[in-house]
Design a protein around this motif. Structure first.
Motif, PDB file in Angstrom:
ATOM      1  N   PRO A 194     -13.044  -0.563 -31.591  1.00  0.00           N
ATOM      2  CA  PRO A 194     -12.957   0.681 -31.966  1.00  0.00           C
ATOM      3  C   PRO A 194     -13.587   1.591 -30.799  1.00  0.00           C
ATOM      4  CG  PRO A 194     -13.773  -0.266 -33.605  1.00  0.00           C
ATOM      5  CD  PRO A 194     -13.825  -1.078 -32.584  1.00  0.00           C
ATOM      6  N   GLY A 195     -12.812   2.736 -30.450  1.00  0.00           N
ATOM      7  CA  GLY A 195     -13.422   3.748 -29.542  1.00  0.00           C
ATOM      8  C   GLY A 195     -12.965   3.423 -28.126  1.00  0.00           C
ATOM      9  N   ALA A 225     -11.305   2.973 -24.626  1.00  0.00           N
ATOM     10  CA  ALA A 225     -10.296   3.877 -24.080  1.00  0.00           C
ATOM     11  C   ALA A 225      -9.092   3.109 -23.297  1.00  0.00           C
ATOM     12  CB  ALA A 225     -11.208   4.594 -22.791  1.00  0.00           C
ATOM     13  N   SER A 252      -7.422  12.393 -27.593  1.00  0.00           N
ATOM     14  CA  SER A 252      -8.241  13.570 -27.412  1.00  0.00           C
ATOM     15  C   SER A 252      -7.411  14.787 -27.180  1.00  0.00           C
ATOM     16  CB  SER A 252      -9.255  13.289 -26.424  1.00  0.00           C
ATOM     17  OG  SER A 252      -8.924  13.555 -25.157  1.00  0.00           O
ATOM     18  N   THR A 288      -7.719   6.454 -26.964  1.00  0.00           N
ATOM     19  CA  THR A 288      -8.727   5.487 -27.177  1.00  0.00           C
ATOM     20  C   THR A 288      -8.288   4.900 -28.595  1.00  0.00           C
ATOM     21  OG1 THR A 288     -10.348   7.283 -28.348  1.00  0.00           O
ATOM     22  CG2 THR A 288     -10.640   6.723 -26.217  1.00  0.00           C
ATOM     23  N   THR A 289      -8.581   3.712 -28.861  1.00  0.00           N
ATOM     24  CA  THR A 289      -8.470   3.418 -30.256  1.00  0.00           C
ATOM     25  C   THR A 289      -9.318   4.372 -31.214  1.00  0.00           C
ATOM     26  OG1 THR A 289     -10.195   1.803 -29.632  1.00  0.00           O
ATOM     27  CG2 THR A 289      -7.755   0.956 -29.681  1.00  0.00           C
ATOM     28  N   PRO A 290      -8.971   4.486 -32.461  1.00  0.00           N
ATOM     29  CA  PRO A 290      -9.591   5.217 -33.548  1.00  0.00           C
ATOM     30  C   PRO A 290     -11.048   4.749 -33.786  1.00  0.00           C
ATOM     31  CG  PRO A 290      -7.720   4.436 -34.403  1.00  0.00           C
ATOM     32  CD  PRO A 290      -7.661   3.985 -33.088  1.00  0.00           C
ATOM     33  N   GLU A 291     -12.084   5.541 -33.879  1.00  0.00           N
ATOM     34  CA  GLU A 291     -13.198   5.318 -34.472  1.00  0.00           C
ATOM     35  C   GLU A 291     -13.104   5.950 -35.910  1.00  0.00           C
ATOM     36  OE1 GLU A 291     -16.698   4.709 -31.585  1.00  0.00           O
ATOM     37  OE2 GLU A 291     -15.758   6.693 -30.922  1.00  0.00           O
ATOM     38  N   THR A 313     -10.997  -1.351 -36.572  1.00  0.00           N
ATOM     39  CA  THR A 313     -12.147  -1.479 -37.445  1.00  0.00           C
ATOM     40  C   THR A 313     -12.359  -2.867 -38.025  1.00  0.00           C
ATOM     41  OG1 THR A 313     -11.935   0.837 -37.844  1.00  0.00           O
ATOM     42  CG2 THR A 313     -13.142  -0.314 -39.144  1.00  0.00           C
TER      43      THR A 313
END
Lengths: 218, 218
Positions: free
Chosen positions: B35-36, B38, B71, B77-80, B169
């Motif tokens: 997650p997150g 880039a 963004s 990015t992958t989602p957080e 996730t």
DNA sequence: CATACCGGCATGTGATCACAAATCCCGCCA
DNA sequence: TGGCGGGATTTGTGATCACATGCCGGTATG
């Protein structure tokens, strides 16, 4: 060209592909395009005064949401839904929107109910004017206003995706049926909200969502 | 470049953007990306030996499905996911997959149940090997195999969209929890299928779908 | 009169380029 | 030592172009 930096008014300075996406999305969701209608990238581009690139991105995005159909050769049309698909999407609406309404119920205060009643009178007006696009638009506004209170953005997004997929077909459907009676199920929804009656609310939403889509089975 | 026309083997001769889309989609759904993390268009392009254009289309498509986060400046990015969002997606899984399982039940014959048992032993193997990606992959295969019998493509597509959003996730979650016990809920699902027990099936699916996501609330 | 062939046009695909803006990093100053 | 400013680099955006392909006409032939 890139971004020309709007002098004012806009807070976001939307990129071209986003403007195109939003415009097309609204059109499709409101049933302004007939099922099976063909679109071309160059056509979209010239309509919005952009090149093919942003048009392509907008189309891809809409296709990913099921709002547009891409043939195997890449041709772009609005989807022509089979009866089976329509029934499935109606079932999805029932599933998602009943849950959304149920979650919105404990947070539905008087101000919200007032707004729903106002919107509902607009719906009734559209029905009496036989304005199909206006009816679809205000009807969706009614539902969205309620569901926003559910505080469930992912679920609402899914419901909107279903609306999108049904958009062109809705137009064809409501154009076919000649009704002038005001939306009875909406009143049941409002009454259930006022009474805090969850089972009644679930039933009313389910009926409202499935009613219009049933008539095609005949 | 355009399409080089595969000599044979491939039946479809997939366009570049589709190959990229599918590859990234699998990676994300199976939790192979944190997650997150880039991504860059040029990076994707060079990895798959294509230009930025197909990379951009693949990314847009995935972003439209919620598999990637863009963004405001367009960074990918992958989602957080927040805990709230995870709970909502778990609720969506429960809603959709219970319905899918219920629709698959009347069509679930012995051949299907046998296949589910085979897949389930693979799941157990992945659990014992502590192979997170393998576990996610076989677990999803188990669910998809069952739901395919529901004959509800739109509903299945929605469920897969939810899986996609949870992909990165999931990896982080299952990496955190050290379990070696075989999937008990899967056995309940199979038992309910054999017995034709619809309420039991609904309960088993709901438990299976929500179990792994609950532990983050603590 | 129906059908198959064929040529031209419309359309999607992918590469490349110019540009602007966001990000990053390093050195400077308090 | 820590925060801050500024320039270089990275990165997304959009336009344009070459190309292959698919679609749609007409026309000739059975």
């Amino acid at each position: 060209m890139t971004v020309t930096a709007r002098p004012a008014q806009e807070t976001a300075a939307a990129p071209a592909h986003d403007r195109v996406y939003r415009a097309l999305r609204t059109r499709i969701m409101h049933g302004e395009i007939a099922p099976g209608a063909a679109l071309t990238l160059r056509g979209i581009g010239s309509e919005f005064a952009v090149s093919m690139t942003p048009a392509r991105e907008a189309v891809r995005r809409l296709a990913a949401e099921g709002a547009l159909f891409l043939s195997s050769s890449g041709r772009v049309t609005t989807p022509e839904l089979t009866n089976e698909r329509i029934e499935e999407l109606a079932a999805l609406r029932a599933l998602l929107e009943v849950e959304l309404a149920s979650r919105a119920l404990p947070r539905a205060h008087m101000a919200l109910i007032d707004r729903l009643q106002t919107i509902n009178s607009n719906v009734a007006e559209m029905v009496s004017k036989r304005d199909a696009v206006g009816y679809i638009r205000t009807n969706l506004e009614f539902h969205r206003t309620l569901y926003l209170r559910a505080q469930a953005p992912a679920m609402l997004a899914m419901a909107e995706t279903v609306w999108l997929q049904l958009g062109p077909t809705m137009r064809a459907l409501y154009g076919r049926l000649r009704r002038t009676d005001p939306p009875q199920n909406h009143r049941l929804i409002i009454a259930a909200l006022k009474a805090g009656d969850e089972p009644g609310l679930r039933l009313a939403v389910r009926s409202d969502v499935t009613q219009g889509l049933r008539l095609l089975a005949g």
